[in-house]
Enzyme design. Structure first.
Site, mmCIF file in Angstrom:
data_model
loop_
_atom_site.group_PDB
_atom_site.id
_atom_site.type_symbol
_atom_site.label_atom_id
_atom_site.label_comp_id
_atom_site.label_asym_id
_atom_site.label_seq_id
_atom_site.Cartn_x
_atom_site.Cartn_y
_atom_site.Cartn_z
ATOM 1 N N LYS A 124 4.007 -30.015 -49.237
ATOM 2 C CA LYS A 124 5.346 -29.901 -48.964
ATOM 3 C C LYS A 124 5.480 -29.300 -47.664
ATOM 4 C CE LYS A 124 7.983 -27.069 -48.364
ATOM 5 N NZ LYS A 124 9.012 -27.164 -47.104
ATOM 6 N N GLU A 127 10.659 -29.293 -43.826
ATOM 7 C CA GLU A 127 11.803 -30.051 -44.008
ATOM 8 C C GLU A 127 12.302 -30.327 -42.587
ATOM 9 O OE1 GLU A 127 11.266 -26.965 -44.458
ATOM 10 O OE2 GLU A 127 13.091 -25.609 -45.015
ATOM 11 N N ARG A 128 11.857 -29.842 -41.512
ATOM 12 C CA ARG A 128 12.516 -30.326 -40.165
ATOM 13 C C ARG A 128 11.935 -31.574 -39.750
ATOM 14 N NH1 ARG A 128 15.460 -26.622 -40.341
ATOM 15 N NH2 ARG A 128 14.905 -24.474 -40.510
ATOM 16 N N CYS A 178 0.691 -22.125 -32.637
ATOM 17 C CA CYS A 178 0.250 -20.775 -33.004
ATOM 18 C C CYS A 178 -0.827 -20.434 -32.131
ATOM 19 C CB CYS A 178 -0.106 -20.762 -34.460
ATOM 20 S SG CYS A 178 -1.581 -21.907 -34.735
HETATM 21 P P1 NAD Z 1 8.262 -21.375 -41.675
HETATM 22 O O1 NAD Z 1 7.683 -19.999 -42.118
HETATM 23 O O2 NAD Z 1 9.660 -21.406 -41.372
HETATM 24 O O3 NAD Z 1 7.980 -22.524 -42.660
HETATM 25 C C1 NAD Z 1 6.591 -22.843 -43.038
HETATM 26 C C2 NAD Z 1 6.993 -23.413 -44.430
HETATM 27 O O4 NAD Z 1 7.559 -22.664 -45.314
HETATM 28 C C3 NAD Z 1 7.861 -24.680 -44.384
HETATM 29 O O5 NAD Z 1 7.296 -25.618 -45.133
HETATM 30 C C4 NAD Z 1 9.015 -23.961 -44.900
HETATM 31 O O6 NAD Z 1 9.868 -25.039 -45.687
HETATM 32 C C5 NAD Z 1 8.358 -22.916 -46.000
HETATM 33 N N1 NAD Z 1 9.677 -21.935 -46.066
HETATM 34 C C6 NAD Z 1 10.473 -21.585 -45.135
HETATM 35 N N2 NAD Z 1 11.427 -20.268 -45.727
HETATM 36 C C7 NAD Z 1 10.906 -20.431 -46.735
HETATM 37 C C8 NAD Z 1 11.192 -19.260 -47.734
HETATM 38 N N3 NAD Z 1 12.276 -18.277 -47.573
HETATM 39 N N4 NAD Z 1 10.457 -19.410 -48.869
HETATM 40 C C9 NAD Z 1 9.500 -20.122 -49.180
HETATM 41 N N5 NAD Z 1 9.227 -21.216 -48.214
HETATM 42 C C10 NAD Z 1 9.868 -21.098 -47.185
HETATM 43 O O7 NAD Z 1 7.364 -21.664 -40.381
HETATM 44 P P2 NAD Z 1 7.761 -22.813 -39.240
HETATM 45 O O8 NAD Z 1 9.078 -22.258 -38.483
HETATM 46 O O9 NAD Z 1 8.083 -24.159 -39.738
HETATM 47 O O10 NAD Z 1 6.744 -22.922 -38.261
HETATM 48 C C11 NAD Z 1 6.411 -22.008 -37.215
HETATM 49 C C12 NAD Z 1 5.626 -20.846 -37.697
HETATM 50 O O11 NAD Z 1 4.232 -21.208 -37.876
HETATM 51 C C13 NAD Z 1 5.003 -19.528 -36.437
HETATM 52 O O12 NAD Z 1 5.219 -18.566 -37.025
HETATM 53 C C14 NAD Z 1 3.663 -20.254 -36.066
HETATM 54 O O13 NAD Z 1 2.968 -19.209 -35.613
HETATM 55 C C15 NAD Z 1 3.145 -20.416 -37.277
HETATM 56 N N6 NAD Z 1 2.111 -21.485 -37.399
HETATM 57 C C16 NAD Z 1 0.935 -20.731 -37.873
HETATM 58 C C17 NAD Z 1 -0.363 -21.545 -37.503
HETATM 59 C C18 NAD Z 1 -1.619 -20.899 -37.890
HETATM 60 O O14 NAD Z 1 -2.839 -21.661 -38.126
HETATM 61 N N7 NAD Z 1 -1.783 -19.288 -37.873
HETATM 62 C C19 NAD Z 1 -0.458 -22.678 -37.353
HETATM 63 C C20 NAD Z 1 0.723 -23.310 -36.847
HETATM 64 C C21 NAD Z 1 2.020 -22.675 -37.103
#
Ligand code: NAD
Length: 504
Positions: free
Chosen positions: A174, A177-178, A282
């Site tokens: 999954k 969606e962006r 991240c």
């Molecule tokens: P996000 O948490 O908004 O989204 C991640 C995923 O979760 C997406 O697929 C999204 O559709 C889903 N999602 C969003 N809201 C949800 C909800 N309420 N319930 C269930 N699923 C939901 O993250 P983002 O903005 O896409 O990515 C940036 C974040 O990811 C930053 O915090 C970054 O640090 C983190 N990140 C961490 C790592 C790591 O390895 N630690 C690597 C890359 C990014």
């Protein structure tokens, strides 16, 4: 007319039927370019069912044959690299060079997965009791799912599905969606590489899709990468449903600059680590901690003109060093943090707010921003901003600098710049952070090691890829077998482990 995207289920593109869609932007222009279908629970269940159906055949496929698909997939990625990178950049906004670099990092995991026959080799102990041998094998978990963030739409899915699939699992991805197109394209390439249909499905969606993956009893394991608030929810919900979960989350990575550091090297490193990919990494360095006023003054003096002259532009401009951020909301949020930092008393050395690029007035651009004399109580220090903003927190001693890192909520990555072995050794040994760099600003482990943070940066027991990936995507089975000589046809055995005698 905007392009309509699809799901990829059972080896084919499938139109969304939920009636719900999300906008996909070109972040450089602000235009909505595509519509992504947001799956209903039933659509997600169809993807899970396809993966469940493909599971027995794939799990029984010899590891060397699974590896062959990975070798072919590697070739597919290499021959389509530019096309995939441009597709990725068109939705994410990062420069094409940056996109290519991130795909190559994902490719290294595929290369690691090519060695799966070796990685799955088990353990064998002969004669654990009289005539009894014991062996341990690692078997696939079953249907696994991956929920991925926007910032690495190729690399992060490639941290997951190649490992899971090489281990004999089937997988439902999954993507964010962006920027969902890259994940869809990767799945098509896997099928072109010879992967049987259903082994990798891609379902687009939001919370409804994620909640279905988290609660459906057919799914055995969930890999998540994204923000901490969502990751915590994923971990708790998935674990409550009896699944194994690894949730890699947000970060606030500190880089300590000791007075004996090579200052030019430290400044060079900071430019790439803090502002590359517009800080949407991240493992980005978002806090610089120079030790001593003199070090801090020299660091800020050398860094400021470099930040000021960073070339910001659309992904189509080969000279751009940094693209836009992902959405208008992200731009607003980042600028709000800068406002808060200034209001709280930080020195705004370079201001990236209000950047207006000619011809791209509606793009989501934020310029490189440098805030000096930030203190630990400020929101710019405490929160993950996920933008091109570097906070300088001056500290008087190494101990104070280390304590900052230790006390912070997040524990993904950190780095120290020094020429002193004692300091570096103390830092690497005692800091409570998952990935530590010594004169390396973004210490991202190579594919055959494992990636993962501590504290609020990872929920679950396993980091991702490398041997941790193999462990996460397999279940250990230990067999104790007795084959004494002279077994007669029809003989009955009733052996209890630990006992040396077998009645019957
Ligand atoms: P996000 O948490 O908004 O989204 C991640 C995923 O979760 C997406 O697929 C999204 O559709 C889903 N999602 C969003 N809201 C949800 C909800 N309420 N319930 C269930 N699923 C939901 O993250 P983002 O903005 O896409 O990515 C940036 C974040 O990811 C930053 O915090 C970054 O640090 C983190 N990140 C961490 C790592 C790591 O390895 N630690 C690597 C890359 C990014």
């Amino acid at each position: 007319m905007t392009e309509e995207l699809y799901h990829f289920i059972d080896g084919a593109r499938v139109k969304g039927t939920s009636g719900r869609t999300g906008d996909v932007n070109n972040p450089a222009t602000g235009e909505v370019t595509k519509q992504v279908p947001l799956a209903s629970a039933d659509e997600v269940r169809a993807a899970i069912a396809s993966s469940a159906q493909a599971l027995p055949g794939w799990a029984a496929t010899p590891p060397a044959k699974r590896a062959q698909v990975m070798f072919n997939f590697r070739d597919q990625i290499r021959s389509n690299l530019t096309e995939i990178a441009e597709l990725l950049s068109s939705e994410h906004g990062k420069t094409v060079e940056d996109a290519k670099g991130s795909i190559s990092r994902g490719l290294e995991v595929v290369e690691f997965a090519c060695g799966i026959p070796q990685l799955l080799k088990g353990e064998y102990s002969e004669n654990v009791a009289g005539g009894v041998d014991s062996y341990a094998v690692r078997q696939p978990v079953g249907v696994c799912a991956g929920i991925t963030p926007f910032n690495f739409p190729a690399m992060v899915p490639m941290w997951m599905f190649p490992m899971a699939i090489a281990c004999g699992n089937t997988f439902v991805l999954k993507p964010s969606e962006r920027d969902p197109s890259t994940g869809l394209r990767l799945a098509e390439l896997m099928v072109e590489a010879g992967l049987p249909k259903g082994v990798l499905n891609v379902v687009n969606g939001d919370k409804e899709a994620v909640d279905t993956l988290l609660t459906d009893p057919t799914v055995g394991a969930i890999s998540f990468v994204g923000s901490t608030a969502i990751g915590r929810y994923i971990y708790e919900t998935g674990a409550a449903a009896g699944k194994r979960v690894q949730a890699l989350c947000g970060a606030k990575n500190h880089m300590i600059i000791m007075p004996d550091a090579d200052m030019s090297q430290a400044v060079d490193a900071t430019i790439g680590a803090a502002f590359g990919s517009a800080g949407e990494r991240c493992m980005a360095v978002s806090v610089a901690v120079p030790v001593g006023e003199e070090t801090a003054d020299a660091f800020v003096k050398e860094l400021a003109p470099r930040v000021q002259s960073l070339k910001v532009g659309p992904y189509t401009d080969p000279a751009a060093e940094m693209g836009p951020v992902i959405t208008a909301e992200a731009k607003e949020r980042i600028e709000r943090y800068i406002d808060e930092g200034v209001a709280a008393g930080a020195d705004l050395v370079v201001d990236g707010r209000g950047l207006n690029l000619q011809g791209y007035e509606d793009g989501f651009f934020v310029g490189g921003t440098l805030l000096d004399r930030v203190t630990p109580d400020m929101s710019v220090y405490k929160d993950e901003i996920f933008g091109p903003v570097l906070s300088v927190v001056r500290q008087a001693s190494y101990e104070d600098a280390k304590q900052l890192v230790v006390d912070h909520e997040y524990g993904n990555g950190t780095a120290i710049f020094t020429r002193d072995g004692d300091t570096a050794r103390d830092f690497t040994q005692s800091v409570n952070i998952g990935m530590v760099g010594v004169n390396v600003p973004i210490p991202v482990p190579v594919a055959y090691h494992s990636f993962g943070g501590w504290k609020a940066s990872l929920f679950g027991d396993h980091s991702i890829h490398g041997m941790e990936g193999v462990r996460f995507y397999t279940k250990l089975k230990t067999v104790t077998a007795r084959w004494p000589s002279g077994i007669k046809e029809g003989a009955v055995f009733n052996f209890h482990a630990g006992s040396d005698t077998a009645p019957g």
